[in-house]
Design an enzyme around this catalytic site. Sequence first.
Site, mmCIF file in Angstrom:
data_model
loop_
_atom_site.group_PDB
_atom_site.id
_atom_site.type_symbol
_atom_site.label_atom_id
_atom_site.label_comp_id
_atom_site.label_asym_id
_atom_site.label_seq_id
_atom_site.Cartn_x
_atom_site.Cartn_y
_atom_site.Cartn_z
ATOM 1 N N HIS A 132 0.806 -1.214 0.000
ATOM 2 C CA HIS A 132 0.000 0.000 0.000
ATOM 3 C C HIS A 132 0.846 1.273 0.000
ATOM 4 O O HIS A 132 1.877 1.374 0.648
ATOM 5 C CB HIS A 132 -0.928 0.014 1.221
ATOM 6 C CG HIS A 132 -0.188 -0.003 2.528
ATOM 7 N ND1 HIS A 132 0.239 1.140 3.166
ATOM 8 C CD2 HIS A 132 0.226 -1.039 3.308
ATOM 9 C CE1 HIS A 132 0.864 0.823 4.284
ATOM 10 N NE2 HIS A 132 0.880 -0.494 4.396
ATOM 11 N N HIS A 141 12.747 -0.842 -12.612
ATOM 12 C CA HIS A 141 12.600 -2.295 -12.761
ATOM 13 C C HIS A 141 12.583 -2.930 -11.373
ATOM 14 O O HIS A 141 13.560 -2.839 -10.636
ATOM 15 C CB HIS A 141 13.754 -2.859 -13.589
ATOM 16 C CG HIS A 141 13.631 -4.319 -13.893
ATOM 17 N ND1 HIS A 141 14.451 -4.951 -14.792
ATOM 18 C CD2 HIS A 141 12.802 -5.283 -13.419
ATOM 19 C CE1 HIS A 141 14.129 -6.232 -14.863
ATOM 20 N NE2 HIS A 141 13.124 -6.451 -14.031
#
Length: 203
Positions: A132, A141
């Site tokens: 979250h 990446h």
Amino acid sequence: MKKVALIGYSGHAFVIADTLLEQGFQLEGYYDLEVKQTNPYNLQYLGSDQDIKKSEGLLYFPSIGSNTIRKKISLNILEYNCSTLTIIHRSSIISSHTQLGSGTFVSAGVLLNAFSRIGDGCILNTGCIIEHECTIANFVHIAPGSVLLGNVCVGESSLIGANAVIKPGVIIGSNVTIGAGSVVLRDIPDGETWAGNPARKIK
């Protein structure tokens, strides 16, 4: 049926091609520096990235693992006014309150939790977890199996190595490399390389 041209055609592109075909896209071919001898999808060579041009009904996707090269290609696509897409594997789980940028690839088994924000041109690789309220900048990446706990921020063009774990609230700068299996417990400035458990600066 939507048509897609890949930009870059090697290992990472094969994963993207697999995902696109599974979802019913038509692969028109690939752009790369040269004709590839390994061509498992029997795609047509369309030329180098300098040959890219706007084509009605054709979407483009930069299928390149390198953050630096992917960023360059992505910016070129925008300059040519070509249309890109965001690719999401069907097995991923994405909160309805997550924001995803264009040109981002969400691989198999990825979990994106509530209020995470993902920039443009990112790779969220196989089985990574982004908890979250994380913020991932453009051209990042996140490698397979990595876990970013709540409220983590990752700067542009950084690489989080496979199976790394980032402690809640940590801020990672731009152009940072985190080694595989690292456990990051503190903020990391721009441009540094860290590795280990706990992670320490190595470069």
